[in-house]
Each structure stands twice: as C-alpha cells, then as structure tokens.
Design a protein around this motif. Structure first.
Motif, mmCIF file in Angstrom:
data_model
loop_
_atom_site.group_PDB
_atom_site.id
_atom_site.type_symbol
_atom_site.label_atom_id
_atom_site.label_comp_id
_atom_site.label_asym_id
_atom_site.label_seq_id
_atom_site.Cartn_x
_atom_site.Cartn_y
_atom_site.Cartn_z
ATOM 1 N N ALA A 179 0.815 -1.220 0.000
ATOM 2 C CA ALA A 179 0.000 0.000 0.000
ATOM 3 C C ALA A 179 0.849 1.270 0.000
ATOM 4 O O ALA A 179 0.637 2.149 -0.851
ATOM 5 C CB ALA A 179 -0.952 -0.010 1.190
ATOM 6 N N PRO A 180 1.827 1.424 0.911
ATOM 7 C CA PRO A 180 2.637 2.651 0.865
ATOM 8 C C PRO A 180 3.483 2.766 -0.398
ATOM 9 O O PRO A 180 3.661 3.865 -0.923
ATOM 10 C CB PRO A 180 3.510 2.554 2.124
ATOM 11 C CG PRO A 180 3.483 1.128 2.526
ATOM 12 C CD PRO A 180 2.160 0.604 2.091
ATOM 13 N N LEU A 181 4.005 1.647 -0.911
ATOM 14 C CA LEU A 181 4.788 1.698 -2.148
ATOM 15 C C LEU A 181 3.907 2.097 -3.335
ATOM 16 O O LEU A 181 4.329 2.883 -4.191
ATOM 17 C CB LEU A 181 5.455 0.352 -2.407
ATOM 18 C CG LEU A 181 6.651 0.012 -1.523
ATOM 19 C CD1 LEU A 181 7.109 -1.421 -1.771
ATOM 20 C CD2 LEU A 181 7.805 0.986 -1.760
ATOM 21 N N ALA A 182 2.697 1.554 -3.374
ATOM 22 C CA ALA A 182 1.764 1.917 -4.444
ATOM 23 C C ALA A 182 1.386 3.390 -4.334
ATOM 24 O O ALA A 182 1.267 4.092 -5.351
ATOM 25 C CB ALA A 182 0.518 1.046 -4.371
ATOM 26 N N PHE A 183 1.220 3.855 -3.109
ATOM 27 C CA PHE A 183 0.875 5.259 -2.871
ATOM 28 C C PHE A 183 1.971 6.178 -3.396
ATOM 29 O O PHE A 183 1.708 7.179 -4.082
ATOM 30 C CB PHE A 183 0.647 5.477 -1.381
ATOM 31 C CG PHE A 183 0.127 6.837 -1.030
ATOM 32 C CD1 PHE A 183 -1.097 7.267 -1.493
ATOM 33 C CD2 PHE A 183 0.863 7.693 -0.217
ATOM 34 C CE1 PHE A 183 -1.589 8.515 -1.178
ATOM 35 C CE2 PHE A 183 0.385 8.939 0.112
ATOM 36 C CZ PHE A 183 -0.850 9.355 -0.368
ATOM 37 N N VAL A 184 3.223 5.833 -3.098
ATOM 38 C CA VAL A 184 4.356 6.615 -3.607
ATOM 39 C C VAL A 184 4.392 6.549 -5.131
ATOM 40 O O VAL A 184 4.561 7.576 -5.812
ATOM 41 C CB VAL A 184 5.691 6.091 -3.022
ATOM 42 C CG1 VAL A 184 6.878 6.771 -3.709
ATOM 43 C CG2 VAL A 184 5.750 6.340 -1.521
ATOM 44 N N GLY A 185 4.214 5.350 -5.687
ATOM 45 C CA GLY A 185 4.272 5.184 -7.128
ATOM 46 C C GLY A 185 3.218 5.997 -7.860
ATOM 47 O O GLY A 185 3.513 6.656 -8.871
ATOM 48 N N VAL A 186 1.998 5.974 -7.368
ATOM 49 C CA VAL A 186 0.909 6.725 -7.993
ATOM 50 C C VAL A 186 1.206 8.222 -7.970
ATOM 51 O O VAL A 186 0.986 8.938 -8.964
ATOM 52 C CB VAL A 186 -0.430 6.433 -7.283
ATOM 53 C CG1 VAL A 186 -1.501 7.434 -7.703
ATOM 54 C CG2 VAL A 186 -0.889 5.015 -7.587
ATOM 55 N N ASN A 187 1.727 8.709 -6.859
ATOM 56 C CA ASN A 187 2.016 10.140 -6.753
ATOM 57 C C ASN A 187 3.204 10.556 -7.621
ATOM 58 O O ASN A 187 3.229 11.673 -8.139
ATOM 59 C CB ASN A 187 2.263 10.509 -5.292
ATOM 60 C CG ASN A 187 0.978 10.716 -4.522
ATOM 61 O OD1 ASN A 187 0.368 11.761 -4.586
ATOM 62 N ND2 ASN A 187 0.557 9.677 -3.811
ATOM 63 N N VAL A 188 4.173 9.663 -7.784
ATOM 64 C CA VAL A 188 5.289 9.958 -8.684
ATOM 65 C C VAL A 188 4.789 10.031 -10.127
ATOM 66 O O VAL A 188 5.152 10.951 -10.881
ATOM 67 C CB VAL A 188 6.404 8.903 -8.544
ATOM 68 C CG1 VAL A 188 7.432 9.058 -9.668
ATOM 69 C CG2 VAL A 188 7.091 9.037 -7.192
ATOM 70 N N ILE A 189 3.945 9.086 -10.510
ATOM 71 C CA ILE A 189 3.384 9.105 -11.868
ATOM 72 C C ILE A 189 2.578 10.381 -12.088
ATOM 73 O O ILE A 189 2.697 11.037 -13.134
ATOM 74 C CB ILE A 189 2.502 7.862 -12.090
ATOM 75 C CG1 ILE A 189 3.369 6.597 -12.117
ATOM 76 C CG2 ILE A 189 1.711 7.986 -13.396
ATOM 77 C CD1 ILE A 189 2.570 5.309 -12.122
ATOM 78 N N TYR A 190 1.768 10.736 -11.097
ATOM 79 C CA TYR A 190 0.974 11.973 -11.198
ATOM 80 C C TYR A 190 1.876 13.193 -11.376
ATOM 81 O O TYR A 190 1.560 14.114 -12.140
ATOM 82 C CB TYR A 190 0.110 12.125 -9.947
ATOM 83 C CG TYR A 190 -0.601 13.452 -9.867
ATOM 84 C CD1 TYR A 190 -1.723 13.709 -10.659
ATOM 85 C CD2 TYR A 190 -0.153 14.454 -9.005
ATOM 86 C CE1 TYR A 190 -2.376 14.940 -10.592
ATOM 87 C CE2 TYR A 190 -0.809 15.680 -8.931
ATOM 88 C CZ TYR A 190 -1.913 15.917 -9.727
ATOM 89 O OH TYR A 190 -2.553 17.125 -9.661
ATOM 90 N N THR A 191 3.011 13.191 -10.684
ATOM 91 C CA THR A 191 3.950 14.309 -10.784
ATOM 92 C C THR A 191 4.413 14.523 -12.215
ATOM 93 O O THR A 191 4.529 15.658 -12.688
ATOM 94 C CB THR A 191 5.170 14.056 -9.873
ATOM 95 O OG1 THR A 191 4.736 14.014 -8.509
ATOM 96 C CG2 THR A 191 6.220 15.151 -10.028
ATOM 97 N N PHE A 192 4.670 13.430 -12.921
ATOM 98 C CA PHE A 192 5.170 13.544 -14.286
ATOM 99 C C PHE A 192 4.059 13.805 -15.306
ATOM 100 O O PHE A 192 4.341 14.283 -16.408
ATOM 101 C CB PHE A 192 5.931 12.273 -14.669
ATOM 102 C CG PHE A 192 7.309 12.208 -14.081
ATOM 103 C CD1 PHE A 192 8.379 12.838 -14.696
ATOM 104 C CD2 PHE A 192 7.538 11.527 -12.885
ATOM 105 C CE1 PHE A 192 9.655 12.785 -14.141
ATOM 106 C CE2 PHE A 192 8.807 11.471 -12.324
ATOM 107 C CZ PHE A 192 9.873 12.110 -12.956
ATOM 108 N N LEU A 193 2.820 13.518 -14.931
ATOM 109 C CA LEU A 193 1.710 13.705 -15.865
ATOM 110 C C LEU A 193 1.032 15.063 -15.725
ATOM 111 O O LEU A 193 0.511 15.598 -16.704
ATOM 112 C CB LEU A 193 0.663 12.600 -15.667
ATOM 113 C CG LEU A 193 1.086 11.182 -16.031
ATOM 114 C CD1 LEU A 193 -0.055 10.209 -15.762
ATOM 115 C CD2 LEU A 193 1.524 11.097 -17.488
ATOM 116 N N ALA A 194 1.024 15.615 -14.509
ATOM 117 C CA ALA A 194 0.310 16.873 -14.260
ATOM 118 C C ALA A 194 1.224 18.069 -14.520
ATOM 119 O O ALA A 194 2.261 18.207 -13.878
ATOM 120 C CB ALA A 194 -0.205 16.901 -12.829
ATOM 121 N N PRO A 195 0.873 18.939 -15.448
ATOM 122 C CA PRO A 195 1.753 20.063 -15.785
ATOM 123 C C PRO A 195 1.821 21.147 -14.715
ATOM 124 O O PRO A 195 2.748 21.958 -14.718
ATOM 125 C CB PRO A 195 1.116 20.613 -17.074
ATOM 126 C CG PRO A 195 -0.330 20.229 -16.972
ATOM 127 C CD PRO A 195 -0.348 18.906 -16.272
#
Length: 215
Positions: free
Chosen positions: A152-168
């Motif tokens: 759960a915490p690793l997935a949480f970090v992963g999702v937020n990292v992906i969001y960082t690169f997708l959201a301008p």
C-alpha cells in the motif's frame, strides 16, 4: 470518526501544521479577494512564495524555503495537501513521536525547497507537497519496521510519482526533492536507536539549510 480533539491528542504537530496551512490560505484568500487565485494580490503570498530571484537576495527571504510549505495557490490545493498531511502525518507522528516527526517534516519542506532552488531556480513554487513526498518515503520505512504490508505505501508513492510527471501544474523538482530528502532520512528515521534517528534527521536538515544558503 476521529474528533478534532482526538486528532490533537494523537498527532498535535500534524494537526498544527495542517491548521497553519489553512489559516495561511484564508489570509491570502482574504488579501487577494479570491478563493481560487489567492496569491495574485496577497502580501503574505508575495513574502512567502518560493522564488529563486527573491531568495538569492539573502536575509529573511531565505525563510521562503520554509514558509512556502504552508502557502497554497487555491482551495483545491490546500484541501488535498491538508487531507494527505492529516492522513500520512498522523501515522508517522504516532510512530516517531511529535518532536522527531516535527524535525522530519521541516527537513522535508526545506529539502524540497532547496532542490527547487537548485534545479528550477526561476520557477515560483508553493505548497506542502514537497514535505508530503518526504513523509511518503518515511511511511514506507515505518510500515517496514512495523511489520505492515509494504504494497500500500509503495503503491501510494508510485501513484504520486506518476501523477507528478503527468500533471503540468505541479512542481516536479519540489516533489522529487521531497522524495530524495525523505530517502536520505529513511534509514536513520526508523533506526531502533533514538540517537541515530535524531543524528540522521538533523544531518539532512543541516545539509538542506546549507543548500538553501548557497543559492
């Protein structure tokens, strides 16, 4: 459901940091007369916004590296960061204690700001997300030593990292700086010896402060 009193009893620093972000948002919204563009005409926003050309002038402007963590650009920004801070911060504060958690939060905020100043000097930046990304890394360590499920915490970090690169609209270097700062604290923060915990967190904090001072 946790009442505000129970939140305060269980995680006073987390509650205080969240409340401070909300109060700062209200002040900037009143000053700018806007809920959604509250830094456009706010004297507090002008004073706390992380912006390399201002920080480089030295003096009290270097405090922007910390103040910017409590400054948010609109209602959605402060609502999301406030929610995440209460969610993540409470767990980490209960694990580490209020004093060490406070030091780690401030280290994450300053470390993220230092990264922005070095990597994206002329980009105005505000928000608690840099500190939050540092806390996300620490949450992984807390789950590990507590015997919890790391997925759960690793997935949480992963999702937020992906969001960082997708959201301008987000600060890439603010988020990545927080992640790196949290990673630098991780080994020390969960060490069984409290002296090692403090030594590691304060060492990273000192390095972050020096990095801001060298801009």
């Amino acid at each position: 459901m946790l009442t505000l009193r129970r939140w305060w009893e269980q995680a006073p620093a987390t509650t205080l940091f969240t409340a401070l972000a909300v109060v700062v948002y209200i002040i900037t919204a009143v000053q700018s007369r806007s809920l959604m563009n509250n830094l456009s005409a706010s004297s507090l926003g002008d004073a706390w916004l992380l912006y390399g050309p201002e920080v480089s002038t030295g003096g009290l402007d270097r405090l922007r590296a910390l103040g910017a963590a409590f400054l948010h650009i609109d209602l959605g920004h402060v609502a999301i960061n406030g929610f995440l801070l209460m969610l993540i911060g409470r767990e980490i504060e209960r694990f580490a204690g209020t004093a060490l958690y406070t030091a780690a939060f401030l280290t994450g905020a300053v470390g993220a700001s230092a990264t922005v100043l070095w990597m994206d000097w002329a980009q105005p930046t505000a928000g608690a997300s840099g500190a939050l990304f540092a806390l996300m890394m620490l949450l992984v360590g807390v789950a590990r030593v507590s015997g919890g499920d790391l997925r759960a915490p690793l997935a949480f970090v992963g999702v937020n990292v992906i969001y960082t690169f997708l959201a301008p609209s987000v600060s890439l270097w603010g988020h990545m700086g927080g992640l790196l700062t949290g990673g630098a604290m991780l080994f020390f923060f969960v060490h069984p010896d409290v002296r090692v915990r403090w030594a590691g967190v304060l060492a990273v904090l000192t390095a972050s402060v020096v990095a801001v001072g060298l801009v």
